[in-house]
Design an enzyme around this catalytic site. Sequence first.
Site, PDB file in Angstrom:
ATOM      1  N   ASP A 135       0.870  -1.149   0.006  1.00  0.00           N
ATOM      2  CA  ASP A 135      -0.188  -0.071   0.202  1.00  0.00           C
ATOM      3  C   ASP A 135       0.906   1.134  -0.096  1.00  0.00           C
ATOM      4  OD1 ASP A 135      -2.213  -1.431   0.087  1.00  0.00           O
ATOM      5  OD2 ASP A 135      -2.658  -1.080   2.249  1.00  0.00           O
ATOM      6  N   ARG A 185      -1.181  -0.637  -8.802  1.00  0.00           N
ATOM      7  CA  ARG A 185      -2.312  -0.305  -8.190  1.00  0.00           C
ATOM      8  C   ARG A 185      -2.524   1.181  -8.392  1.00  0.00           C
ATOM      9  NH1 ARG A 185      -3.702  -1.700  -2.489  1.00  0.00           N
ATOM     10  NH2 ARG A 185      -4.065  -3.740  -3.376  1.00  0.00           N
TER      11      ARG A 185
HETATM   12  C1  LIG Z   1      -8.380  -1.447  -3.641  1.00  0.00           C
HETATM   13  C2  LIG Z   1      -8.012  -0.069  -3.255  1.00  0.00           C
HETATM   14  C3  LIG Z   1      -6.811   0.137  -2.662  1.00  0.00           C
HETATM   15  C4  LIG Z   1      -6.607   1.516  -2.157  1.00  0.00           C
HETATM   16  N1  LIG Z   1      -5.334   1.575  -1.592  1.00  0.00           N
HETATM   17  C5  LIG Z   1      -4.742   2.872  -1.337  1.00  0.00           C
HETATM   18  C6  LIG Z   1      -3.437   3.065  -0.820  1.00  0.00           C
HETATM   19  O1  LIG Z   1      -2.622   2.281  -0.730  1.00  0.00           O
HETATM   20  N2  LIG Z   1      -3.174   4.335  -0.617  1.00  0.00           N
HETATM   21  C7  LIG Z   1      -4.240   5.454  -0.901  1.00  0.00           C
HETATM   22  O2  LIG Z   1      -3.767   6.533  -0.374  1.00  0.00           O
HETATM   23  N3  LIG Z   1      -5.203   5.124  -0.857  1.00  0.00           N
HETATM   24  C8  LIG Z   1      -5.829   3.817  -1.353  1.00  0.00           C
HETATM   25  N4  LIG Z   1      -7.000   3.556  -1.923  1.00  0.00           N
HETATM   26  C9  LIG Z   1      -8.237   4.686  -1.729  1.00  0.00           C
HETATM   27  C10 LIG Z   1      -8.073   5.593  -2.628  1.00  0.00           C
HETATM   28  O3  LIG Z   1      -7.016   6.477  -2.724  1.00  0.00           O
HETATM   29  C11 LIG Z   1      -9.370   6.716  -2.657  1.00  0.00           C
HETATM   30  O4  LIG Z   1      -9.450   7.458  -1.340  1.00  0.00           O
HETATM   31  C12 LIG Z   1     -10.689   5.736  -2.632  1.00  0.00           C
HETATM   32  O5  LIG Z   1     -10.558   4.725  -3.528  1.00  0.00           O
HETATM   33  C13 LIG Z   1     -11.738   6.849  -3.180  1.00  0.00           C
HETATM   34  O6  LIG Z   1     -11.544   7.340  -4.372  1.00  0.00           O
HETATM   35  P1  LIG Z   1     -12.485   7.168  -5.752  1.00  0.00           P
HETATM   36  O7  LIG Z   1     -11.317   6.745  -6.985  1.00  0.00           O
HETATM   37  O8  LIG Z   1     -13.229   5.892  -5.529  1.00  0.00           O
HETATM   38  O9  LIG Z   1     -13.174   8.419  -6.107  1.00  0.00           O
HETATM   39  P2  LIG Z   1     -13.918   9.464  -5.518  1.00  0.00           P
HETATM   40  O10 LIG Z   1     -13.576  10.750  -6.511  1.00  0.00           O
HETATM   41  O11 LIG Z   1     -13.488   9.454  -4.039  1.00  0.00           O
HETATM   42  O12 LIG Z   1     -15.460   8.745  -5.564  1.00  0.00           O
HETATM   43  C14 LIG Z   1     -16.049   8.373  -6.812  1.00  0.00           C
HETATM   44  C15 LIG Z   1     -17.459   7.806  -6.765  1.00  0.00           C
HETATM   45  O13 LIG Z   1     -17.315   6.439  -6.177  1.00  0.00           O
HETATM   46  C16 LIG Z   1     -18.364   6.527  -4.896  1.00  0.00           C
HETATM   47  N5  LIG Z   1     -17.738   6.361  -3.662  1.00  0.00           N
HETATM   48  C17 LIG Z   1     -16.518   6.768  -3.328  1.00  0.00           C
HETATM   49  N6  LIG Z   1     -16.246   6.478  -1.995  1.00  0.00           N
HETATM   50  C18 LIG Z   1     -17.148   6.099  -1.480  1.00  0.00           C
HETATM   51  C19 LIG Z   1     -17.725   5.811  -0.194  1.00  0.00           C
HETATM   52  N7  LIG Z   1     -16.915   5.584   0.837  1.00  0.00           N
HETATM   53  N8  LIG Z   1     -19.008   5.129  -0.073  1.00  0.00           N
HETATM   54  C20 LIG Z   1     -19.849   5.121  -1.090  1.00  0.00           C
HETATM   55  N9  LIG Z   1     -19.567   5.420  -2.507  1.00  0.00           N
HETATM   56  C21 LIG Z   1     -18.291   5.875  -2.797  1.00  0.00           C
HETATM   57  C22 LIG Z   1     -19.128   7.667  -5.276  1.00  0.00           C
HETATM   58  O14 LIG Z   1     -19.900   7.283  -6.085  1.00  0.00           O
HETATM   59  C23 LIG Z   1     -18.199   8.658  -5.783  1.00  0.00           C
HETATM   60  O15 LIG Z   1     -18.789   9.610  -6.504  1.00  0.00           O
HETATM   61  C24 LIG Z   1      -7.469   2.517  -2.329  1.00  0.00           C
HETATM   62  C25 LIG Z   1      -8.685   2.429  -2.889  1.00  0.00           C
HETATM   63  C26 LIG Z   1      -8.913   1.222  -3.581  1.00  0.00           C
HETATM   64  C27 LIG Z   1     -10.169   0.984  -4.169  1.00  0.00           C
END
Ligand SMILES: Cc1cc2nc3c(=O)[nH]c(=O)nc-3n(C[C@H](O)[C@H](O)[C@H](O)COP(=O)(O)OP(=O)(O)OC[C@H]3O[C@@H](n4cnc5c(N)ncnc54)[C@H](O)[C@@H]3O)c2cc1C
Length: 309
Positions: A135, A185
Amino acid sequence: MLRQALLLLARSSGVKDLVTRMPVGSGIVNRYVPGERIADVVAAAAGLIADGRLATIDFLGEDTLDEDQAEATVTAYLALLEALAAEGLARSAEVSVKLSAIGQALPEIGPKLSLENARRITKAARAVGTTVTLDMEDHTTTDQTLETLRELRKDYPETGAVVQAYLRRTEDDCRALAFEGSRVRLCKGAYNEPETVAFADRHDVDRSYVRCLKVLMAGEGYPMVATHDPRMIRIAGALATRYGRSAGSYEYQMLYGIRGDEQKRLAASGERMRVYIPFGEEWYGYLMRRLAERPSNLTFFLRSLVSSR
Ligand SMILES: Cc1cc2nc3c(=O)[nH]c(=O)nc-3n(C[C@H](O)[C@H](O)[C@H](O)COP(=O)(O)OP(=O)(O)OC[C@H]3O[C@@H](n4cnc5c(N)ncnc54)[C@H](O)[C@@H]3O)c2cc1C
């Protein structure tokens, strides 16, 4: 503003004490974390795998302050990998590891200790036929984490890493990582970062995400598209087609408890869909980062807090 406040609260020990008195089984916690025990997370992974999804499992434990705590985290990962193998799930479930949880931040010995600990987990993962993804945490750790990745890949080239589109450096990191066999990722990024290193405007973050996607999809590596954003998912699919990628040469990833129907839809359409499942007692920081992304969940969260007292 609210997002920043929640990310600051993620580091507040007073609020943490109050919130962690909530049972993990209570609504909002359980939505994102299936439980505190290995049996809980193995059961959750088995359920997802049974309906065609894959899993990556994270043992929650950040801010490790001493060697004993780091060792306890390694022990938990080794036990988890054994449990996955015993249930016949290791081919479909890998593990995600935060280097801070296995000692990266310890003064002086941190980089060496976390590399050695990561090596032990990676070796155990290989032995049962699965992989490790490192991560990515706040920007002060990015260089060290990528250096650890380079070292690990000398013996375990299947090891993957995360890059965060909100960091200004990430497009260059993607270029450096888009080589054959490299599992990357791409996520947007979940920490509270200064504007000197990160895009503050979410449209700029999205634009960076698309640029990084192009580099990864055009490259020789294995992109892991980690987002719930419907637009990013559509663009990833279009880029995969444009660059002639077959299904299975990249994958989508989402977090446990978020957009379950979309996860199922992608899996049913023949895409590789992996779900990130966190477990363990240290769920507070993780929960606060999820609430920061979705402040509309806050009312639900406050209601759970009041009703659990
Ligand atoms: C598999 C995976 C591994 C990850 N590993 C890391 C890491 O190592 N380091 C790191 O900094 N971050 C990590 N993240 C978190 C990532 O950085 C984001 O903070 C998180 O995924 C939200 O961003 P988004 O791309 O979904 O877009 P966003 O712009 O946050 O959301 C887009 C849309 O997704 C939906 N959505 C988003 N969040 C939610 C919620 N909580 N509940 C319901 N609907 C929601 C909504 O429809 C929203 O409009 C990881 C995420 C994933 C999926």
